[in-house]
Scaffold this motif. Structure first.
Motif, mmCIF file in Angstrom:
data_model
loop_
_atom_site.group_PDB
_atom_site.id
_atom_site.type_symbol
_atom_site.label_atom_id
_atom_site.label_comp_id
_atom_site.label_asym_id
_atom_site.label_seq_id
_atom_site.Cartn_x
_atom_site.Cartn_y
_atom_site.Cartn_z
ATOM 1 N N THR A 211 5.167 13.631 0.892
ATOM 2 C CA THR A 211 4.683 12.370 0.208
ATOM 3 C C THR A 211 3.338 12.332 -0.170
ATOM 4 O OG1 THR A 211 3.870 11.351 2.319
ATOM 5 C CG2 THR A 211 6.356 10.959 1.506
ATOM 6 N N ASN A 212 2.973 11.963 -1.420
ATOM 7 C CA ASN A 212 1.575 12.156 -1.931
ATOM 8 C C ASN A 212 1.031 10.741 -2.111
ATOM 9 O OD1 ASN A 212 3.128 10.953 -4.077
ATOM 10 N ND2 ASN A 212 2.253 12.146 -5.627
ATOM 11 N N ILE A 213 1.776 9.826 -1.282
ATOM 12 C CA ILE A 213 1.157 8.403 -1.296
ATOM 13 C C ILE A 213 1.247 7.940 0.335
ATOM 14 C CG2 ILE A 213 1.263 7.912 -3.719
ATOM 15 C CD1 ILE A 213 3.569 6.247 -3.071
ATOM 16 N N PRO A 214 0.564 6.907 0.818
ATOM 17 C CA PRO A 214 0.566 6.456 2.019
ATOM 18 C C PRO A 214 1.857 5.873 2.109
ATOM 19 C CG PRO A 214 -1.361 5.621 0.983
ATOM 20 C CD PRO A 214 -0.569 6.058 -0.205
ATOM 21 N N VAL A 215 2.187 5.607 3.489
ATOM 22 C CA VAL A 215 3.892 5.084 3.981
ATOM 23 C C VAL A 215 3.589 4.033 4.527
ATOM 24 C CG1 VAL A 215 4.599 7.679 4.159
ATOM 25 C CG2 VAL A 215 3.518 6.313 6.115
ATOM 26 N N ILE A 216 4.604 3.036 4.734
ATOM 27 C CA ILE A 216 4.714 1.724 5.037
ATOM 28 C C ILE A 216 5.370 1.804 6.517
ATOM 29 C CG2 ILE A 216 5.575 -0.486 5.034
ATOM 30 C CD1 ILE A 216 4.971 0.001 2.028
ATOM 31 N N ALA A 217 4.640 1.356 7.796
ATOM 32 C CA ALA A 217 5.219 1.385 8.916
ATOM 33 C C ALA A 217 5.350 0.060 9.661
ATOM 34 C CB ALA A 217 4.603 2.513 9.878
ATOM 35 N N TYR A 218 6.061 -0.037 10.725
ATOM 36 C CA TYR A 218 6.155 -1.129 11.524
ATOM 37 C C TYR A 218 6.414 -2.349 10.604
ATOM 38 C CZ TYR A 218 4.371 1.118 15.760
ATOM 39 O OH TYR A 218 3.805 1.872 16.701
ATOM 40 N N THR B 214 -3.065 12.077 8.093
ATOM 41 C CA THR B 214 -4.076 11.806 8.996
ATOM 42 C C THR B 214 -3.888 10.632 10.119
ATOM 43 O OG1 THR B 214 -5.420 10.493 7.450
ATOM 44 C CG2 THR B 214 -5.585 12.696 7.317
ATOM 45 N N GLY B 215 -3.012 9.729 9.668
ATOM 46 C CA GLY B 215 -2.672 8.752 10.462
ATOM 47 C C GLY B 215 -3.696 7.393 10.255
ATOM 48 N N GLU B 216 -4.866 7.742 9.239
ATOM 49 C CA GLU B 216 -5.679 6.659 8.789
ATOM 50 C C GLU B 216 -4.968 5.454 8.311
ATOM 51 O OE1 GLU B 216 -9.072 5.732 5.525
ATOM 52 O OE2 GLU B 216 -8.053 7.674 5.399
ATOM 53 N N ILE B 217 -5.461 4.215 8.922
ATOM 54 C CA ILE B 217 -4.819 2.930 8.718
ATOM 55 C C ILE B 217 -5.679 2.325 7.458
ATOM 56 C CG2 ILE B 217 -4.520 0.598 9.568
ATOM 57 C CD1 ILE B 217 -4.684 1.707 12.287
ATOM 58 N N LEU B 218 -4.897 2.128 6.156
ATOM 59 C CA LEU B 218 -5.477 1.527 5.010
ATOM 60 C C LEU B 218 -5.415 0.057 5.117
ATOM 61 C CD1 LEU B 218 -4.135 4.190 2.584
ATOM 62 C CD2 LEU B 218 -6.217 4.378 3.741
ATOM 63 N N SER B 219 -4.248 -0.261 5.668
ATOM 64 C CA SER B 219 -4.023 -1.956 5.861
ATOM 65 C C SER B 219 -3.238 -2.351 7.111
ATOM 66 C CB SER B 219 -3.334 -2.325 4.608
ATOM 67 O OG SER B 219 -2.945 -3.672 4.518
ATOM 68 N N LYS B 220 -3.472 -3.414 7.816
ATOM 69 C CA LYS B 220 -3.079 -3.793 8.863
ATOM 70 C C LYS B 220 -2.843 -5.303 8.940
ATOM 71 C CE LYS B 220 -3.607 -3.317 13.952
ATOM 72 N NZ LYS B 220 -4.296 -4.436 14.531
ATOM 73 N N GLU B 221 -1.757 -5.695 9.438
ATOM 74 C CA GLU B 221 -1.594 -7.255 9.668
ATOM 75 C C GLU B 221 -1.640 -7.155 11.323
ATOM 76 O OE1 GLU B 221 -1.634 -9.333 7.473
ATOM 77 O OE2 GLU B 221 -1.252 -7.922 5.951
ATOM 78 N N ASP B 222 -2.161 -8.468 11.698
ATOM 79 C CA ASP B 222 -2.482 -8.569 13.182
ATOM 80 C C ASP B 222 -2.120 -9.944 13.545
ATOM 81 O OD1 ASP B 222 -3.172 -7.680 15.713
ATOM 82 O OD2 ASP B 222 -4.895 -6.869 15.101
ATOM 83 N N PHE B 223 -1.936 -10.255 15.163
ATOM 84 C CA PHE B 223 -1.912 -11.465 15.581
ATOM 85 C C PHE B 223 -3.319 -11.969 15.927
ATOM 86 C CE2 PHE B 223 2.265 -9.642 16.892
ATOM 87 C CZ PHE B 223 3.043 -10.418 16.370
#
Length: 272
Positions: A59-66, A76-85
Motif C-alpha cells: 500500500t502506498n498510502i496509510p491504512v485505517i484500523a480499529y 512504521t506504525g506512525e499514528i496520523l489520526s486517532k479518535e479517543d474517549f
C-alpha cells in the motif's frame, strides 16, 4: 480521470476463509499500485493483526484500523489520526460493563505502549480463540483484576459472547451519542462481538480524512458487513461482495464476485 481512492474492508471482503489475501489478489493489487492506483484498507482489526493477514500486499498510502479509530502508516506504525474517549466516557463504560458482569478485551496505551488486556479467569470460547490466534503478539497483556484491566488510555472495547448477553449493552450504548458501537456475529463462528468506540470513530470519517490528505476527488469502496454501511454511504461508488449481508447490498452500487473468488481484485482489473 478524477483522482480516486480505493478502499476495501478485509474480513469477508479481501480476505478469504483462510484469513489471507490470495496470491492472485496480491499480485493484481500490487501491479495496479505500482501503476499509480491509490489503494488501502479499512478494518476493525488493529494494524498488528491486519499486517499479518495482508502480508505481501503493498500500500502506498496509510491504512485505517480499529473501525476508523486510527489512520496509520503501515510501514512504521506512525499514528496520523486517532479518535479517543475522555476520562468521563471511560469511567461510564467501565461502570456499565461491571454492572452487567461483562469482562471485555480492553485496548489501551499503558505507559505509552499499545496493549490488549484481558482477565484469563473469565475467558469464554470466543476469547480463547482470539488469544490463541495472537500468539507472539506483544500487545497481549493478561491481568488479574479490573483495575489493571481498565488501566491506561483506553480507546476501544471488545466483548465476545452470546447475543442475548450482549444485546442489552448494545441497546444502552447505541442510544448514547458519546459512543459508536457494533454488534454482529463473528464471521464463520457462532459467537457475537460487541465493540465500543468513540463517537467519531468510523470507517466513513476516517476515509473522509484520508481522501483530504491525498487530495482525492472520488472514493470507491468494497465491503461485506453492516459496519461497512457508513463507508458505502459516503463513497461515490460502492461494491458488495457476493457473500455480503443482504442488508449491505441494498446500499451498494453493484455486486461483485465473492471473497473466495477474488471479487475485489477482478473488479479492479476490469475497471481500472
Amino acid at each position: 480521470m478524477k483522482k480516486t481512492l480505493y478502499v476495501t474492508d478485509l474480513d469477508g471482503t479481501l480476505l478469504n476463509q483462510k484469513d489471507r489475501v490470495s496470491d492472485f489478489s496480491i499480485k493484481t493489487i500490487n501491479d495496479l499500485v505500482d501503476k499509480g492506483m491509490l489503494f488501502t484498507y479499512a478494518t476493525a482489526r488493529s494494524l498488528v493483526s491486519a499486517s499479518k493477514v495482508t502480508e505481501g500486499l503493498s500500500t502506498n498510502i496509510p491504512v485505517i484500523a480499529y473501525n476508523g479509530g486510527f489512520i496509520l502508516r503501515p510501514s512504521t506504525g506512525e499514528i496520523l489520526s486517532k479518535e479517543d474517549f475522555n476520562n468521563e466516557e471511560r469511567k461510564y463504560v467501565r461502570e456499565v460493563l461491571v454492572k452487567y458482569n461483562i469482562k471485555p478485551l480492553v485496548y489501551s496505551y499503558v505507559n505509552g505502549i499499545e496493549k490488549v488486556s484481558w482477565i484469563p479467569e473469565f475467558e469464554n470460547d470466543g476469547i480463547k480463540r482470539y488469544i490463541n490466534n495472537r500468539q507472539g503478539d506483544k500487545r497481549m497483556r493478561s491481568v488479574s483484576d479490573e483495575d489493571s484491566l481498565y488501566e491506561g488510555e483506553v480507546f476501544y472495547y471488545t466483548c465476545i459472547g452470546e447475543e442475548e448477553e450482549l444485546k442489552p449493552l448494545y441497546d444502552i450504548f447505541s442510544k448514547d451519542k458519546r459512543f459508536r458501537c457494533t454488534l454482529q456475529q463473528e464471521l464463520y463462528r457462532p459467537e457475537y462481538w460487541f465493540e465500543i468506540m468513540p463517537a467519531n470513530a468510523s470507517k466513513a470519517n476516517a476515509i473522509k480524512k484520508l481522501k483530504e490528505m491525498w487530495n482525492c476527488e472520488r472514493v470507491i469502496s468494497f465491503g461485506d458487513s453492516m459496519n461497512d454501511i457508513p463507508m458505502f454511504e459516503i463513497s461515490d461508488e460502492s461494491y458488495a461482495v457476493e457473500n455480503a449481508l443482504d442488508e449491505l447490498k441494498k446500499y451498494a452500487t453493484g455486486i461483485i464476485e465473492s471473497n473466495e473468488d477474488d471479487g475485489v481484485a477482478k473488479w479492479l482489473i476490469e475497471n481500472i
